[in-house]
Design a protein around this motif. Structure first.
Motif: not given
Length: 159
Positions: A73-86
């Motif tokens: 449908r043109g929708c987006r799924l953002y998959h974030i990995d916050a492990y490396r964020l301080r």
């Protein structure tokens, strides 16, 4: 707060639970995944992406921090990995606010506990705990009415 407490006995069951969750995700949703290394966050996330309808293979964005998937449908799924964020302040480096406010996107965050201070209160909060090599305890909390309705739709299949 409405919650489910589920035990899965294999990576396949963890993936299938993710598929159920993913099939119910819509634009604006936020799925937060927490748990120690090897707890099954990426397995669950892969199932979520598949159930959501991602046209690409869903894998961990550990080194790129954010993967973007699209559906038919043109929708987006953002998959974030916050492990490396301080810390939560580091979330600005990946434009987290922009991703959370995309009207055509949903967001799924692994290691969400690292950025919890900048996340909306309403979300689906998922904590995975290792029981043994195959089994996982998955506690899913619905934080907000939208997520309570989503969680009430989950069908737990006994093995």
């Amino acid at each position: 707060m409405f919650a489910l407490d589920v035990i899965t006995h294999s990576p396949t069951q963890t993936y299938e639970l993710g598929q159920q969750l993913g099939a119910m995700i819509r634009e604006g949703d936020l799925i937060c995944l927490c748990g120690e290394l090897g707890a099954g966050k990426t397995t669950l996330a892969s199932g979520i992406g598949n159930g959501w309808g991602a046209r690409e293979i869903v894998n961990s964005p550990t080194f790129v921090l954010v993967n973007e998937y699209s559906d038919s449908r043109g929708c987006r799924l953002y998959h974030i990995d916050a492990y490396r964020l301080r810390d939560a302040a580091d979330s600005q480096s990946i434009a987290l606010d922009d991703l959370l406010n995309d009207p055509h996107g949903a967001v799924m965050i692994e290691w969400a506990e690292r950025v919890k201070d900048v996340l909306p209160q309403e979300c689906l909060w998922v904590e995975l705990t290792t029981i043994d090599d195959q089994s996982r305890r998955i506690k899913i909390e619905a934080r907000g009415e939208r997520y309570r309705q989503l969680l009430e739709s989950i069908v737990i299949r006994e093995s």
